[in-house]
Scaffold this motif. Sequence first.
Motif, PDB file in Angstrom:
ATOM      1  N   GLY A  83       0.927  -1.285   0.003  1.00  0.00           N
ATOM      2  CA  GLY A  83       0.041   0.042  -0.015  1.00  0.00           C
ATOM      3  C   GLY A  83       0.820   1.190  -0.072  1.00  0.00           C
ATOM      4  N   GLU A  84       2.222   1.042   0.030  1.00  0.00           N
ATOM      5  CA  GLU A  84       2.832   2.273   0.222  1.00  0.00           C
ATOM      6  C   GLU A  84       3.273   2.954  -1.191  1.00  0.00           C
ATOM      7  N   LYS A  85       3.074   4.062  -1.215  1.00  0.00           N
ATOM      8  CA  LYS A  85       3.374   4.831  -2.474  1.00  0.00           C
ATOM      9  C   LYS A  85       4.595   5.671  -2.489  1.00  0.00           C
ATOM     10  N   ASP A 160       8.203  11.131 -26.494  1.00  0.00           N
ATOM     11  CA  ASP A 160       8.578  10.113 -25.626  1.00  0.00           C
ATOM     12  C   ASP A 160       8.472  10.076 -23.907  1.00  0.00           C
ATOM     13  N   ALA A 161       9.091  11.256 -23.570  1.00  0.00           N
ATOM     14  CA  ALA A 161       9.114  11.487 -22.013  1.00  0.00           C
ATOM     15  C   ALA A 161       7.939  11.720 -21.520  1.00  0.00           C
ATOM     16  N   VAL A 162       7.116  12.180 -22.440  1.00  0.00           N
ATOM     17  CA  VAL A 162       5.789  12.286 -21.818  1.00  0.00           C
ATOM     18  C   VAL A 162       4.974  11.204 -21.578  1.00  0.00           C
ATOM     19  N   ARG A 163       5.122  10.208 -22.760  1.00  0.00           N
ATOM     20  CA  ARG A 163       4.377   9.056 -22.638  1.00  0.00           C
ATOM     21  C   ARG A 163       5.266   8.175 -21.360  1.00  0.00           C
ATOM     22  N   LEU A 164       6.725   8.317 -20.941  1.00  0.00           N
ATOM     23  CA  LEU A 164       7.120   7.555 -20.006  1.00  0.00           C
ATOM     24  C   LEU A 164       6.506   7.968 -18.613  1.00  0.00           C
ATOM     25  N   ALA A 165       6.265   9.415 -18.427  1.00  0.00           N
ATOM     26  CA  ALA A 165       5.587   9.866 -17.152  1.00  0.00           C
ATOM     27  C   ALA A 165       4.420   9.262 -17.151  1.00  0.00           C
ATOM     28  N   GLU A 166       3.304   9.154 -18.330  1.00  0.00           N
ATOM     29  CA  GLU A 166       2.000   8.602 -18.344  1.00  0.00           C
ATOM     30  C   GLU A 166       2.247   7.162 -17.494  1.00  0.00           C
ATOM     31  N   MET A 169       3.122   7.321 -13.882  1.00  0.00           N
ATOM     32  CA  MET A 169       2.380   7.523 -13.076  1.00  0.00           C
ATOM     33  C   MET A 169       1.180   6.808 -13.164  1.00  0.00           C
ATOM     34  N   GLY A 170       1.052   5.482 -13.800  1.00  0.00           N
ATOM     35  CA  GLY A 170      -0.035   4.597 -13.756  1.00  0.00           C
ATOM     36  C   GLY A 170       0.566   3.446 -12.702  1.00  0.00           C
ATOM     37  N   PHE A 171       1.668   3.154 -12.412  1.00  0.00           N
ATOM     38  CA  PHE A 171       1.918   2.159 -11.436  1.00  0.00           C
ATOM     39  C   PHE A 171       1.583   2.572  -9.843  1.00  0.00           C
ATOM     40  N   GLU A 172       0.970   1.494  -9.385  1.00  0.00           N
ATOM     41  CA  GLU A 172       0.245   1.491  -8.121  1.00  0.00           C
ATOM     42  C   GLU A 172       1.076   2.157  -6.939  1.00  0.00           C
ATOM     43  N   PHE A 173       2.391   1.759  -7.158  1.00  0.00           N
ATOM     44  CA  PHE A 173       3.176   2.117  -5.786  1.00  0.00           C
ATOM     45  C   PHE A 173       3.777   3.446  -6.131  1.00  0.00           C
ATOM     46  N   ILE A 174       3.598   4.303  -7.155  1.00  0.00           N
ATOM     47  CA  ILE A 174       4.064   5.664  -7.429  1.00  0.00           C
ATOM     48  C   ILE A 174       3.153   6.768  -6.772  1.00  0.00           C
ATOM     49  N   ASN A 175       3.689   7.589  -6.186  1.00  0.00           N
ATOM     50  CA  ASN A 175       3.073   8.711  -5.714  1.00  0.00           C
ATOM     51  C   ASN A 175       3.148   9.685  -6.760  1.00  0.00           C
ATOM     52  N   LYS A 177       2.443  12.687  -7.119  1.00  0.00           N
ATOM     53  CA  LYS A 177       2.343  14.145  -6.811  1.00  0.00           C
ATOM     54  C   LYS A 177       4.004  14.317  -6.299  1.00  0.00           C
ATOM     55  N   ASN A 178       4.731  12.997  -6.563  1.00  0.00           N
ATOM     56  CA  ASN A 178       6.191  13.260  -6.274  1.00  0.00           C
ATOM     57  C   ASN A 178       6.825  12.619  -7.068  1.00  0.00           C
ATOM     58  N   VAL A 179       6.871  13.222  -8.218  1.00  0.00           N
ATOM     59  CA  VAL A 179       7.761  12.641  -9.526  1.00  0.00           C
ATOM     60  C   VAL A 179       8.332  13.846 -10.015  1.00  0.00           C
ATOM     61  N   GLY A 180       9.834  13.500 -10.000  1.00  0.00           N
ATOM     62  CA  GLY A 180      10.758  14.540 -10.475  1.00  0.00           C
ATOM     63  C   GLY A 180      11.538  14.253 -11.540  1.00  0.00           C
ATOM     64  N   THR A 181      12.165  15.079 -12.215  1.00  0.00           N
ATOM     65  CA  THR A 181      12.867  14.812 -13.612  1.00  0.00           C
ATOM     66  C   THR A 181      14.139  15.726 -13.345  1.00  0.00           C
ATOM     67  N   MET A 182      15.158  14.669 -14.040  1.00  0.00           N
ATOM     68  CA  MET A 182      16.657  15.083 -14.075  1.00  0.00           C
ATOM     69  C   MET A 182      17.445  14.775 -15.132  1.00  0.00           C
ATOM     70  N   GLY A 183      18.290  15.746 -15.297  1.00  0.00           N
ATOM     71  CA  GLY A 183      19.637  15.242 -16.326  1.00  0.00           C
ATOM     72  C   GLY A 183      20.519  16.448 -16.583  1.00  0.00           C
ATOM     73  N   TYR A 184      21.405  15.906 -17.349  1.00  0.00           N
ATOM     74  CA  TYR A 184      22.496  16.659 -17.468  1.00  0.00           C
ATOM     75  C   TYR A 184      22.481  16.991 -19.147  1.00  0.00           C
ATOM     76  N   SER A 185      22.868  18.195 -19.319  1.00  0.00           N
ATOM     77  CA  SER A 185      23.123  18.727 -20.977  1.00  0.00           C
ATOM     78  C   SER A 185      21.639  18.129 -21.521  1.00  0.00           C
ATOM     79  N   GLN A 186      21.773  17.423 -22.837  1.00  0.00           N
ATOM     80  CA  GLN A 186      20.551  17.213 -23.348  1.00  0.00           C
ATOM     81  C   GLN A 186      19.498  16.556 -22.456  1.00  0.00           C
ATOM     82  N   GLY A 187      19.996  16.058 -21.413  1.00  0.00           N
ATOM     83  CA  GLY A 187      19.016  15.313 -20.379  1.00  0.00           C
ATOM     84  C   GLY A 187      18.521  16.526 -19.614  1.00  0.00           C
ATOM     85  N   GLY A 188      19.151  17.642 -19.313  1.00  0.00           N
ATOM     86  CA  GLY A 188      18.532  18.528 -18.573  1.00  0.00           C
ATOM     87  C   GLY A 188      17.555  19.259 -19.511  1.00  0.00           C
TER      88      GLY A 188
END
Length: 324
Positions: A83-85, A160-166, A169-175, A177-188
Amino acid sequence: MPLSVDMPLEQLEKYKGISPKPQDFDLYWSRSLEELKELPKKFRIEKNEFETPYCECFDLYFQGVEDATIHVKYLKPKNIKDGEKIPAILEFHGYGGCSKDWTYKLPYVACNIAVFSMECRGQMGDSTDSFGVDNHFRTCNLIRGVMPPENLYYKKVFLDAVRLAEIVMGFEFINNKNVGTMGYSQGGGIALALAALRPDIKSVFAVYPFLSDYLRCWNMDTGAAYEEIKDYFRQRDPQHKKEKEFFNNLGYVDIENMAHWIRADVTMTTGLMDKTCPPSTQFATYNKLVCRKRHLIFPEYGHEDMLNGLHDENILWALELLKK
């Protein structure tokens, strides 16, 4: 403090870019997101042999636009309670490369955060592009599809990044409201673009982001990742007959034009000696942010991995995701 390789810091703090923003920019992205909704959410997960006492590792594959197969390194803490997220981090890699080893991501998992590290289509990882698995490009991705702009490479990567987020966020154990993104250079740059297109992203950690203020980069003749802009003119438009159209089209995937959409908390890092992604191009995006933000300035550093103290800042940022 040493002078920047670009502008003095007091000028950088006021600079807001010179690249054009297409008149139909909002409509372009509204249509693009609608197109994504029509794409089936197909994905599969395979167990990877690498694991640690506190982390399970998986290979996640999902269908990107134009039937590309996108690969994601997925790390999940083992100690999740019923039940933890928990929070999640969506990570994106540097230009022309691939996701780093599993071990680079373990500190976040040790904090009880799931990590999803996407490999950009057609670059050096295991993600395919729409034209097949055997095509791997370290460069020339920026200008791919520039004429017409509907086929821009980074339009596809951002979606692609938007689809990954979707998916995440559909996984039951993911909160959610607490999703972050990160990256260096292109990733940023991709992390910021995702936060712009998904206003429910909580926070961003973007280190010397690529994909900003293309006209400024060309005027400065920066070389490195932006060298292909000059190559394009040399080979495709040597008299610059379509220069205005070219930079207008790149404007659709210029993160400075998306900055005002971001609602997440943003931490951005800039080295004032950065010759790859000049400081002004990064400030062009930062200065257009209207969200809560902070800017970590490293005066003596350029476009390099080992900015002393930065990795600690990154972990402290990740720990903020654990707060409700």
